[in-house]
Design a protein around this motif. Structure first.
Motif, mmCIF file in Angstrom:
data_model
loop_
_atom_site.group_PDB
_atom_site.id
_atom_site.type_symbol
_atom_site.label_atom_id
_atom_site.label_comp_id
_atom_site.label_asym_id
_atom_site.label_seq_id
_atom_site.Cartn_x
_atom_site.Cartn_y
_atom_site.Cartn_z
ATOM 1 N N THR A 1 29.147 47.283 29.540
ATOM 2 C CA THR A 1 30.064 47.362 30.676
ATOM 3 C C THR A 1 31.269 48.204 30.309
ATOM 4 O O THR A 1 31.609 48.354 29.130
ATOM 5 C CB THR A 1 30.526 45.956 31.120
ATOM 6 O OG1 THR A 1 31.191 45.311 30.026
ATOM 7 C CG2 THR A 1 29.340 45.113 31.578
ATOM 8 N N SER A 2 31.908 48.745 31.348
ATOM 9 C CA SER A 2 33.112 49.556 31.147
ATOM 10 C C SER A 2 34.185 49.105 32.138
ATOM 11 O O SER A 2 33.873 48.609 33.228
ATOM 12 C CB SER A 2 32.801 51.043 31.373
ATOM 13 O OG SER A 2 31.863 51.512 30.437
ATOM 14 N N ASP A 3 35.446 49.275 31.728
ATOM 15 C CA ASP A 3 36.586 48.917 32.574
ATOM 16 C C ASP A 3 36.920 50.109 33.460
ATOM 17 O O ASP A 3 37.430 51.139 32.974
ATOM 18 C CB ASP A 3 37.775 48.516 31.701
ATOM 19 C CG ASP A 3 38.990 48.130 32.527
ATOM 20 O OD1 ASP A 3 40.092 48.009 31.943
ATOM 21 O OD2 ASP A 3 38.848 47.977 33.758
ATOM 22 N N THR B 1 40.751 51.212 33.457
ATOM 23 C CA THR B 1 41.157 52.058 32.331
ATOM 24 C C THR B 1 40.651 53.479 32.493
ATOM 25 O O THR B 1 41.365 54.457 32.210
ATOM 26 C CB THR B 1 40.631 51.466 31.017
ATOM 27 O OG1 THR B 1 41.168 50.142 30.842
ATOM 28 C CG2 THR B 1 41.030 52.328 29.828
ATOM 29 N N GLN C 1 44.159 43.205 35.466
ATOM 30 C CA GLN C 1 43.025 42.743 34.678
ATOM 31 C C GLN C 1 41.923 43.807 34.661
ATOM 32 O O GLN C 1 41.859 44.658 35.536
ATOM 33 C CB GLN C 1 42.455 41.445 35.274
ATOM 34 C CG GLN C 1 43.490 40.352 35.489
ATOM 35 C CD GLN C 1 44.013 40.372 36.924
ATOM 36 O OE1 GLN C 1 44.152 41.419 37.537
ATOM 37 N NE2 GLN C 1 44.309 39.180 37.422
ATOM 38 N N PRO C 2 41.067 43.750 33.661
ATOM 39 C CA PRO C 2 39.937 44.695 33.629
ATOM 40 C C PRO C 2 39.039 44.538 34.854
ATOM 41 O O PRO C 2 38.806 43.430 35.332
ATOM 42 C CB PRO C 2 39.187 44.312 32.343
ATOM 43 C CG PRO C 2 40.215 43.618 31.503
ATOM 44 C CD PRO C 2 41.110 42.892 32.459
ATOM 45 N N VAL C 3 38.582 45.650 35.363
ATOM 46 C CA VAL C 3 37.618 45.669 36.464
ATOM 47 C C VAL C 3 36.334 46.266 35.892
ATOM 48 O O VAL C 3 36.203 47.480 35.770
ATOM 49 C CB VAL C 3 38.139 46.495 37.654
ATOM 50 C CG1 VAL C 3 37.096 46.515 38.771
ATOM 51 C CG2 VAL C 3 39.466 45.942 38.152
ATOM 52 N N THR C 4 35.423 45.390 35.514
ATOM 53 C CA THR C 4 34.250 45.857 34.763
ATOM 54 C C THR C 4 33.052 46.105 35.675
ATOM 55 O O THR C 4 32.828 45.411 36.660
ATOM 56 C CB THR C 4 33.851 44.828 33.695
ATOM 57 O OG1 THR C 4 33.592 43.574 34.313
ATOM 58 C CG2 THR C 4 34.956 44.677 32.669
ATOM 59 N N ASP D 1 39.066 45.184 43.321
ATOM 60 C CA ASP D 1 37.966 44.355 42.825
ATOM 61 C C ASP D 1 37.710 43.264 43.848
ATOM 62 O O ASP D 1 38.494 42.329 43.978
ATOM 63 C CB ASP D 1 38.323 43.757 41.467
ATOM 64 C CG ASP D 1 37.145 43.023 40.844
ATOM 65 O OD1 ASP D 1 37.302 42.543 39.716
ATOM 66 O OD2 ASP D 1 36.083 42.929 41.494
ATOM 67 N N ARG E 1 34.184 38.735 37.579
ATOM 68 C CA ARG E 1 35.186 37.734 37.269
ATOM 69 C C ARG E 1 35.372 36.808 38.468
ATOM 70 O O ARG E 1 35.189 37.191 39.614
ATOM 71 C CB ARG E 1 36.517 38.381 36.877
ATOM 72 C CG ARG E 1 37.117 39.266 37.948
ATOM 73 C CD ARG E 1 38.355 39.964 37.414
ATOM 74 N NE ARG E 1 38.961 40.840 38.391
ATOM 75 C CZ ARG E 1 39.796 40.464 39.302
ATOM 76 N NH1 ARG E 1 40.145 39.196 39.412
ATOM 77 N NH2 ARG E 1 40.324 41.325 40.166
#
Length: 384
Positions: free
Chosen positions: A249-251, A254, A271-274, A310, A382
């Motif tokens: 997975t990637s954020d 970022t 927060q990360p959005v993967t 997200d 999430r």
């Protein structure tokens, strides 16, 4: 005739035929028990049934497993069937043969016709039926032209032709489906490669265009021709969202922040959005194309605003500029003239991920892309 594999389109026919074979063996056994005492040579009659039972097991096994679906095997079955029928001449009287069907019953003999029909089609299926009918006629010693009283002839011919037609149709349908699947996969791959090539062309030409405008003069025209190529090279050589392996997975947040500049503003959750790394890479590439289009077409001084949302089940990226906008029908005109940047590199890319890309633009009101991609439940989602 090439042997068919166990998983081909007619495999269900072969399996059904073996279930029918089992029933015909039971019927042949009942008939044998009923008439064996009336035969001139009961021991030979019992031996004929023993051959029927053993051969039925062998043929059922090789056809079910698939390694017996060949001309050699079905021809051997047909020859054996006719020989067993003709053996009635040696073990039963003329009167018995005139009053009864030949051993080991016409119903059991239909198995050979079915096997030939499945493997070779209706023509040879009909030929196999004719061979069985001739054998039965020889045993009887006369030709019965009353089809109403000799239904076995009609049934055997129907079995050979109809099952043969069904097998041929199933094989052709399977071949067409396989070809359609192959063409669809080839088309998808062609479009994917086209998007990558297109992206590179856009990037390279964009860089040359900017440099050319700074230099001015004739160089500016030449720079415009090469601008897209710079963009593509940069994307292919350094795209951070394209992983070497799947399942990671990637954020996205970022990845998008790396595109921020004095003209591009990025708004993303803290927060990360993967997303799956492959999906994230394709989404980022679509955003890059939207940014590149804004840089080239929105006008001098236009700003671009990128918003990442997200939504749990999906991820939405909006790319909006405050530039000159686009006239109605401009996208369709570009596609019809062979310029497929939007159609392939943005819309095609997002739709290939199962998402949707919506364009909203009016002259003087800027341009906005809304790019939505679904997120599978297992893909780092999430809780919300």
């Amino acid at each position: 005739m090439n042997r068919r594999g166990p998983d081909d389109a007619v495999a269900p026919l072969w399996r059904a035929a073996q279930a029918f074979r089992a029933l015909t063996v039971v019927y042949a056994l009942g008939f044998q028990i009923a008439v064996n005492g009336d035969l001139d040579h009961p021991a030979f009659g019992a031996a004929v049934f023993a051959v029927v039972a053993v051969s039925s097991g062998v043929f059922a096994a090789v056809y079910t497993l698939g390694n017996g679906r060949s001309v050699g095997w079905v021809a051997a079955e047909l020859v054996l069937t006719c020989a067993l029928m003709l053996s009635t001449l040696l073990i039963a009287s003329e009167q018995w043969r005139a009053d009864n069907q030949s051993l080991p019953t016409t119903l059991w003999a239909a198995n050979a016709v079915i096997s030939v029909a499945i493997l070779t089609g209706p023509v040879f299926g009909g030929v196999a039926a004719a061979a069985v009918i001739v054998s039965s006629t020889v045993v009887k010693g006369f030709v019965n032209i009353d089809l109403g009283r000799n239904a076995a002839v009609v049934i055997l011919l129907a079995v050979g032709v109809i099952i043969g037609m069904g097998a041929v149709t199933a094989g052709r349908s399977s071949a067409r489906l396989a070809e359609a699947t192959r063409l669809a996969a080839a088309t998808d791959e062609r479009e994917r490669l086209s998007r990558h090539v297109h992206d590179g062309v856009l990037q390279v030409l964009a860089l040359i265009a900017r440099s050319g405008r700074e230099i001015g003069g004739p160089t500016e025209d030449l720079a415009h021709l090469a601008a897209d190529q710079e963009r593509v090279l940069r994307s292919l050589l350094s795209a951070p969202g394209i992983p070497d392996t799947t399942g990671t997975t990637s954020d996205v947040a970022t990845m998008l922040r790396s595109r921020e500049s004095d003209r591009v503003t990025i708004s993303a959750p803290g927060q990360p959005v993967t997303l799956d790394s492959v999906v994230a890479a394709e989404l980022l590439a679509a955003v890059d194309n939207a940014l590149d289009n804004a840089a080239r077409h929105a006008g001098t001084g236009a700003r671009v605003f990128v918003l990442l949302e997200d939504l749990g089940a999906s991820v939405v990226v909006s790319v909006r500029d405050d530039g000159v906008g686009m006239a109605p029908g401009r996208v369709d005109s570009a596609v019809s003239s062979g310029r497929l940047g939007i159609a392939q590199s943005i819309v095609g890319r997002i739709e290939s991920l199962g998402g949707r890309a919506i364009l909203d633009s009016q002259p003087g009101a800027g341009t906005e892309w809304e790019l939505t991609v679904p997120r599978p439940a297992h893909d780092g989602r999430r809780d919300r």
